[in-house]
Scaffold this motif. Structure first.
Motif, PDB file in Angstrom:
ATOM      1  N   THR A   1       0.838  -1.189   0.000  1.00 38.50           N
ATOM      2  CA  THR A   1       0.000   0.000   0.000  1.00 38.50           C
ATOM      3  C   THR A   1       0.874   1.240   0.000  1.00 38.50           C
ATOM      4  O   THR A   1       2.100   1.151   0.158  1.00 38.50           O
ATOM      5  CB  THR A   1      -0.952  -0.012   1.216  1.00 38.50           C
ATOM      6  N   ASP A   2       0.269   2.411  -0.197  1.00 40.38           N
ATOM      7  CA  ASP A   2       1.048   3.623  -0.435  1.00 40.38           C
ATOM      8  C   ASP A   2       1.980   3.941   0.725  1.00 40.38           C
ATOM      9  O   ASP A   2       1.610   3.873   1.893  1.00 40.38           O
ATOM     10  CB  ASP A   2       0.110   4.808  -0.700  1.00 40.38           C
ATOM     11  N   ASP A   3       3.229   4.288   0.371  1.00 40.82           N
ATOM     12  CA  ASP A   3       4.210   4.683   1.374  1.00 40.82           C
ATOM     13  C   ASP A   3       4.907   5.990   0.998  1.00 40.82           C
ATOM     14  O   ASP A   3       5.845   6.412   1.658  1.00 40.82           O
ATOM     15  CB  ASP A   3       5.244   3.578   1.615  1.00 40.82           C
ATOM     16  N   ASP A   4       4.425   6.648  -0.061  1.00 42.80           N
ATOM     17  CA  ASP A   4       4.994   7.917  -0.505  1.00 42.80           C
ATOM     18  C   ASP A   4       3.896   8.671  -1.249  1.00 42.80           C
ATOM     19  O   ASP A   4       3.576   8.337  -2.393  1.00 42.80           O
ATOM     20  CB  ASP A   4       6.203   7.666  -1.412  1.00 42.80           C
ATOM     21  N   THR A   5       3.326   9.678  -0.599  1.00 43.63           N
ATOM     22  CA  THR A   5       2.109  10.303  -1.122  1.00 43.63           C
ATOM     23  C   THR A   5       2.201  11.819  -1.073  1.00 43.63           C
ATOM     24  O   THR A   5       2.708  12.388  -0.100  1.00 43.63           O
ATOM     25  CB  THR A   5       0.886   9.808  -0.327  1.00 43.63           C
ATOM     26  N   PHE A   6       1.698  12.451  -2.123  1.00 35.78           N
ATOM     27  CA  PHE A   6       1.619  13.915  -2.216  1.00 35.78           C
ATOM     28  C   PHE A   6       0.171  14.306  -2.462  1.00 35.78           C
ATOM     29  O   PHE A   6      -0.500  13.692  -3.299  1.00 35.78           O
ATOM     30  CB  PHE A   6       2.509  14.432  -3.345  1.00 35.78           C
ATOM     31  N   ILE A   7      -0.297  15.322  -1.742  1.00 35.65           N
ATOM     32  CA  ILE A   7      -1.670  15.805  -1.901  1.00 35.65           C
ATOM     33  C   ILE A   7      -1.631  17.315  -2.086  1.00 35.65           C
ATOM     34  O   ILE A   7      -0.997  18.025  -1.292  1.00 35.65           O
ATOM     35  CB  ILE A   7      -2.540  15.480  -0.662  1.00 35.65           C
ATOM     36  N   ALA A   8      -2.298  17.813  -3.108  1.00 34.26           N
ATOM     37  CA  ALA A   8      -2.417  19.251  -3.341  1.00 34.26           C
ATOM     38  C   ALA A   8      -3.881  19.658  -3.173  1.00 34.26           C
ATOM     39  O   ALA A   8      -4.761  19.087  -3.824  1.00 34.26           O
ATOM     40  CB  ALA A   8      -1.919  19.614  -4.733  1.00 34.26           C
TER      41      ALA A   8
END
Length: 366
Positions: free
Chosen positions: A223-230
């Motif tokens: 599952t995600d371990d590096d995430t960017f949110i704008a």
């Protein structure tokens, strides 16, 4: 005969789950709160049962929440249930507590979806039962400092908010948080993402557009371990939020850019590390949540803080104990919860939009 000035009896708290959240955060903070007492710990794990008894000698231990619900409606019912068990249990356990008429605090994330959070909020309203979500990072030292700067107007009109909750953990640790099974609600988007999104919404108001990139970087990760949110907020501020377990060089915790000045702050709030080390709020009269001067953020314009730009800004002490103090006051007076289920639903709507954005490669309008 009881004195007219006698303090009311402490409210009895039942803590469900004694893993990281239960043992490091909730149990110590409940125990340190005047007016609350840790009465029961619910865990089926014999090792964690022993751990709870060693740390809290007067606590009762139960193997199942069935024992709590059986006490509901009687003189031995808990005054508050704290749900600190794995994410997939949050909704069913909160539903059971509210149905039994027992006030409840649920660790973040409250649910997997905004719809589930709103259903819980409606159940709490219908039963007249207290419900709150544990978003402790609203009482981080850097967040409190930034709120003070925003209130003072020293930054001018904020244009961009950058928030990073980054770690360097190249090896998997295992467990449900790293599971790819959808029902586990694992991954950093819902784990650390719950913190950074909640903080952004509290600071700058509702989001109207969401773009995200979620990646699985480590070998064998599920599952995600590096995430960017704008986020684009309704008021025009843009929030750029990073959560990662694969960051070899950590960026600033906050970089906030305004029309008059910017604020840059490195390092994490010290409270979690202190709790992990066994330190307790108020113990021996020692200050809590204080940070040394060399870690203070800097406020200025035109130059990097790493080359001496800006002036140091004293960090407001972190104050996790304030959350449970507010819970205790709300239970006594019928006042508002320090973090509501409706606020959690707004955060979850953003997290759901981020998941959709990353999956489909689109910007999602809320």
């Amino acid at each position: 005969m009881t004195s007219m000035n006698a303090s009311p009896a402490p409210l009895r708290v039942a803590l469900v789950g004694y893993g990281l959240a239960g043992s490091v955060f909730h149990a110590p903070l409940v125990s340190a709160t005047e007016g609350l007492t840790l009465d029961t710990v619910v865990t089926s794990d014999p090792g964690r049962q022993a751990q709870a008894r060693a740390a809290h000698p007067d606590v009762r231990v139960a193997a199942s929440t069935d024992e709590l619900w059986a006490r509901a409606g009687g003189g031995d019912a808990p005054d508050l249930v704290v749900v600190a068990s794995p994410n997939k249990t949050h909704v069913p356990l909160a539903t059971a507590a509210l149905t039994a008429g027992i006030p409840v605090v649920v660790d973040k994330p409250l649910a997997a979806t905004a719809a589930e959070a709103r259903t819980l909020a409606a159940l709490a309203e219908r039963t007249g039962t207290f419900l709150s979500v544990f978003q402790n990072r609203r009482w981080d030292n850097d967040f409190l400092t930034l709120r003070r700067l925003l209130a003072s107007g020293e930054l001018g009109d904020v244009q961009r908010f950058e928030s990073r909750f980054e770690r360097w953990r190249p090896q998997l640790k295992g467990g449900w948080r790293e599971s790819g099974a959808p029902e586990e609600i694992g991954g950093l988007l819902y784990d650390l993402g719950s913190h950074v999104v909640d903080q952004a919404l509290v600071l700058f108001g509702p989001a109207v557009r969401v773009y995200a990139e979620t990646d699985v970087r480590r070998p064998d990760a599920q599952t995600d371990d590096d995430t960017f949110i704008a986020l684009t907020h309704a008021g025009g501020v843009r929030s750029h939020l990073y959560v990662s377990a694969t960051t070899a060089q950590l960026g600033p915790r906050f970089r906030v850019l305004g029309s008059r000045a910017g604020f840059v702050k490195y390092g994490l709030d010290p409270q979690e590390a202190a709790l992990r080390e066994g330190l307790r709020p108020g113990a021996d009269g020692q200050p809590w949540g204080e940070e040394p001067e060399h870690l203070w953020g800097r406020l200025g314009s035109g130059e990097s803080p790493l080359t001496g730009g800006g002036i140091p800004v004293r960090t407001v002490p972190g104050d996790y104990p304030a959350y449970y103090a507010a819970v205790e006051a709300a239970l006594r007076t019928g006042g508002p919860a320090p973090v509501t289920a409706d606020e959690a639903a707004h955060c979850l709507a953003v997290l759901e939009a981020a998941r959709t954005s990353s999956r489909d490669g689109v910007t999602v309008t809320l």
